[in-house]
Scaffold this active site. Structure first.
Site, PDB file in Angstrom:
ATOM      1  N   HIS A 473     -14.744  66.221  58.829  1.00  0.00           N
ATOM      2  CA  HIS A 473     -13.821  65.321  58.127  1.00  0.00           C
ATOM      3  C   HIS A 473     -12.725  64.826  59.076  1.00  0.00           C
ATOM      4  O   HIS A 473     -12.513  63.626  59.231  1.00  0.00           O
ATOM      5  CB  HIS A 473     -13.223  66.060  56.927  1.00  0.00           C
ATOM      6  CG  HIS A 473     -12.236  65.256  56.136  1.00  0.00           C
ATOM      7  ND1 HIS A 473     -12.560  64.667  54.933  1.00  0.00           N
ATOM      8  CD2 HIS A 473     -10.943  64.920  56.372  1.00  0.00           C
ATOM      9  CE1 HIS A 473     -11.502  64.013  54.479  1.00  0.00           C
ATOM     10  NE2 HIS A 473     -10.502  64.150  55.331  1.00  0.00           N
ATOM     11  N   GLU A 474     -12.051  65.757  59.729  1.00  0.00           N
ATOM     12  CA  GLU A 474     -10.947  65.361  60.615  1.00  0.00           C
ATOM     13  C   GLU A 474     -11.468  64.556  61.802  1.00  0.00           C
ATOM     14  O   GLU A 474     -10.803  63.646  62.281  1.00  0.00           O
ATOM     15  CB  GLU A 474     -10.167  66.594  61.091  1.00  0.00           C
ATOM     16  CG  GLU A 474      -9.476  67.380  59.982  1.00  0.00           C
ATOM     17  CD  GLU A 474      -8.630  66.520  59.045  1.00  0.00           C
ATOM     18  OE1 GLU A 474      -8.098  65.492  59.492  1.00  0.00           O
ATOM     19  OE2 GLU A 474      -8.542  66.871  57.857  1.00  0.00           O
ATOM     20  N   HIS A 477     -11.631  60.954  60.834  1.00  0.00           N
ATOM     21  CA  HIS A 477     -10.336  60.279  60.994  1.00  0.00           C
ATOM     22  C   HIS A 477     -10.099  59.979  62.477  1.00  0.00           C
ATOM     23  O   HIS A 477      -9.622  58.905  62.844  1.00  0.00           O
ATOM     24  CB  HIS A 477      -9.192  61.179  60.493  1.00  0.00           C
ATOM     25  CG  HIS A 477      -9.067  61.255  59.010  1.00  0.00           C
ATOM     26  ND1 HIS A 477      -8.952  60.139  58.208  1.00  0.00           N
ATOM     27  CD2 HIS A 477      -9.007  62.328  58.171  1.00  0.00           C
ATOM     28  CE1 HIS A 477      -8.834  60.529  56.947  1.00  0.00           C
ATOM     29  NE2 HIS A 477      -8.866  61.846  56.894  1.00  0.00           N
ATOM     30  N   HIS A 480     -11.966  56.986  63.745  1.00  0.00           N
ATOM     31  CA  HIS A 480     -11.351  55.754  63.237  1.00  0.00           C
ATOM     32  C   HIS A 480     -10.207  55.335  64.170  1.00  0.00           C
ATOM     33  O   HIS A 480     -10.010  54.167  64.466  1.00  0.00           O
ATOM     34  CB  HIS A 480     -10.823  56.034  61.831  1.00  0.00           C
ATOM     35  CG  HIS A 480     -10.672  54.819  60.965  1.00  0.00           C
ATOM     36  ND1 HIS A 480     -10.109  54.873  59.717  1.00  0.00           N
ATOM     37  CD2 HIS A 480     -10.999  53.525  61.153  1.00  0.00           C
ATOM     38  CE1 HIS A 480     -10.105  53.670  59.187  1.00  0.00           C
ATOM     39  NE2 HIS A 480     -10.634  52.828  60.032  1.00  0.00           N
TER      40      HIS A 480
HETATM   41 ZN   LIG Z   1      -8.679  63.118  55.222  1.00  0.00          ZN
END
Ligand SMILES: [Zn+2]
Length: 688
Positions: A473-474, A477, A480
């Site tokens: 998940h991290e 980010h 991105h």
């Molecule tokens: Zn998040």
């Protein structure tokens, strides 16, 4: 004060973590704020016709330096906290905050941005530049910049009162939570409750000089009691106490949040009307991806219609299981968590500890890098850089030709001096500086278990499957932030991305953790090296979707309540529902599956929307899940590790950052608007 004497002022490369000391913070912040204020004055008083080069660039330069230096301080304060650093951080935070507040109110700058957007040359700027200017104008307007003097004063009063009332709302919840306690004389009354919770309760009573066990409404106590206590009366007592916190039914009338809810809604509505909007929901949605409250309501109801049959099925199963074998004939709200845990344990007997042995750290990192290198055509290699702790690692991302794309730090292990949780932070944002590109840098921080050192040997860190998901998940980010190709500050990387779309790239990455083809390469038993057994994986997958229907409609209930409250409820006329509670009752009539007792005053403690940033935004959780699931479904169609799909996701979503609306990016990637089907399928909610 220069870079030679203060490493926080050295912007020639990566932060100099080996040289930065708490004593550097105050002089650096003061120097940078002086510089920034001088730049604002110069730009503000410049009488020449405003251009990109005379307005946006000088401001971006000074803000970039301030953000980079202050970002380092905030980061260190979060990951290697010391009393000196904490003092330096808190001592300077008000100065930085005050500067940003000044900037948002500077009407000279607002006029410059307006002139930039009205000039014929606006059309010749590139789309990212135009978007950056439009965002500035939007934020000035939402901050009340266009209001006449008297209304501006009122606007400021509203903001200040709202900040106070919202803080009071939180205080009441906290006070009501902390003041309540229930003392149990003997351990047999706590049968079923995990031993560590019982030990804690014993210690809590002893600390007050009492015998027996002290139970509280704080989550680490409340939740396991509701989930595991065989004592039904105890569960009932705790449930009622929790559900009536900060309400007229609670222990202390001074903590009743009812009047505060009315005041918050009244102030928000007044603020919206001052700005020329019909409702607070309309204001809240301006910087978001969702177009209107009607769109959000339609979205929530569509998902509700499709999830409800599964929620009903989940509930019917639970009721049947409660009747037999649990013998809870009059199944009630305080039995739901208890029965769920029992049913889950019966159906999916496997241990998290067993799974964990299959995910040693190096194997997981190699698996993660393999996924992103394959789909995005990048290379990741470890490199050297100054770090803030000996266990921190540093990596570089390059393209296939070897050109640098971005860099990141991994600070993965839990430490005493580190804030809990997991997050990605931007260290340096990509932007063009003269003829060169400033490459992006990210911090990825988790609180995972560290390797265990036993004498001369070290046992590698092993992660639970949840830990692996958090890491993916991290990292989403992070990508991105790092794979952006935008050169304009404010809209590169995660900057300027709509709030309800920012979780798309992160939740997207989680999907790979449920792919057998990914997991079988990413797992190796820490002792035997055997990959994760297929049967164990199947059990994990089945447990993932356990009661997903119930969980979905519960989130939709909150989302619908929040949006209707901020879009349609009139707090002055108490219309079209007589009260927020009456609205919640109506929403429950519409969508809830699990009946709640009449005493339930959940909204009195709903801090997300009354004290936090989720007002008219609670829907975002499900909204972003739909986007990420639907984006991932293209990979399911074209091959989970398809470089073609990956290139498209990189080009149309990750690379674009905030330079265009998230919906445009999504449609460019997926070839159509988002659909709900993939999320429902991933959650096991499909006709079989
Ligand atoms: Zn998040």
């Amino acid at each position: 004060m220069t870079a030679e004497t203060n490493p926080l002022l050295d912007f020639s490369g990566l932060p100099r973590f080996d040289a930065i000391r708490p004593t550097h913070v105050t002089p650096a912040v003061e120097t940078l704020l002086d510089d920034a204020r001088a730049t604002v004055e110069r730009v503000g008083n410049d009488v020449r016709t405003p251009t990109w080069a005379t307005v946006v660039e000088p401001l971006a330069d000074c803000l970039d330096r301030l953000e980079r230096a202050w970002g380092v301080v905030a980061h260190l304060n979060a990951v290697v906290n010391t009393p000196e650093l904490r003092d330096a951080y808190h001592g300077n935070l008000p100065k930085v905050t005050a500067f940003h507040a000044e900037l948002a109110q500077d009407l000279r700058l607002y006029a410059k941005y307006r002139a930039l957007s009205d000039a014929p040359s606006f059309a010749s700027l590139d789309p990212a530049q135009r978007k950056a200017i439009e965002n500035e104008l939007r934020d000035f307007k939402l901050g009340g910049a266009e209001l006449p003097v008297l209304k501006k004063a009122r606007f400021k009063e509203i903001q200040e009162e709202l900040a106070n009332v919202c803080a009071e709302f939180d205080d009441h919840v906290l006070d009501a939570t902390n003041a309540w306690a229930h003392y149990v004389p003997t351990a047999d009354l706590l049968a079923g409750v995990p031993a560590d919770v019982i030990d804690e309760a014993l210690a809590a009573a002893a600390a007050e000089g009492k015998s027996g066990y002290k139970l509280t409404l704080r989550m680490p106590c409340y939740l396991p009691v509701l989930q595991y206590a065989e004592n039904r009366d105890l569960r009932k007592t705790m449930h009622r106490a929790n559900a009536t916190r900060a309400s007229e039914l609670g222990a202390n009338p001074a903590w009743d949040n009812g009047p505060l809810i009315d005041r918050i809604l009244t102030l928000r509505q007044e603020e919206a009307r001052l700005l020329g909007f019909k409702s607070f929901a309309d204001v809240s949605l301006v910087p978001k991806m969702a177009q209107s409250s009607a769109d959000v309501l339609a979205f929530l109801r569509d998902l509700g219609g499709r999830a409800t049959p599964y929620a009903k099925r989940d509930y019917a199963e639970l009721q049947a299981f409660a009747r037999a074998p649990l013998l809870l004939a009059d199944f009630a709200a305080w039995d739901v968590a208890f029965a769920s845990e029992k049913l889950k344990a019966k159906r999916f007997a496997f241990s998290e500890q067993e799974v964990k042995q299959y995910f040693p750290e190096e194997r997981v990192l190699a698996g993660l890098f393999r996924v992103v290198e394959t789909i995005y055509g990048i290379q990741i290699r470890e490199a050297r850089a100054a770090v803030w702790h000996p266990t921190v690692r540093f990596f570089e991302i390059s393209d296939r030709a070897g050109a640098l794309v971005g860099q990141f730090y991994f600070d993965l292990y839990a430490r005493e001096d580190k804030q809990g949780g997991a997050w990605m932070g931007d260290a340096i944002n990509r932007r063009r500086v003269g003829s060169t590109i400033q490459h992006p840098v990210a911090y990825m921080t988790c609180n995972l278990p560290a390797p265990i050192v036993e004498g001369a040997s070290t046992k590698p860190a092993c992660f639970t499957h949840d830990d692996v998901i958090t890491l993916f998940h991290e990292f989403g980010h992070g990508l991105h932030q790092l794979l952006t190709r935008v050169d304009v500050a404010g809209v590169s990387g995660i900057q300027g991305v709509e709030w309800d779309a920012v979780e798309l790239p992160s939740q997207f990455m989680e999907n790979f953790c449920w792919e057998w083809d990914v997991l079988k390469h990413m797992s190796a038993h820490v002792e035997t090296q055997a990959p994760l057994p297929r049967e164990l994986f199947e059990k994990m997958l089945a447990a993932k979707n356990f009661q997903s229907g119930l969980a979905t409609v519960r989130q939709l209930e909150f989302g619908l309540f929040d949006m209707l409250l901020h879009a349609q409820y009139d707090p002055a006329k108490r219309n079209p529902w007589p009260s927020p509670q009456a609205l919640l009752d109506a929403v429950r009539q519409e969508i809830a599956v699990v009946p709640r007792p009449a005493y339930d005053r959940f909204i009195q403690a709903f801090g997300h929307i009354f004290a936090g940033g989720y007002a008219a935004g609670y829907y975002s959780y499900k909204w972003a899940e739909v986007l990420s699931a639907d984006a991932y479904s293209l990979f399911e169609e074209e091959g989970v590790l398809s470089p073609a799909a990956g290139a498209r996701f990189r080009d149309e979503v990750l690379a674009r950052g905030g330079s265009r609306p998230a919906l445009e990016s999504f449609v460019a990637f997926r070839g159509r608007a988002p659909q709900l089907d993939a999320l429902l399928r991933h959650n096991g909610m499909v006709a079989s």
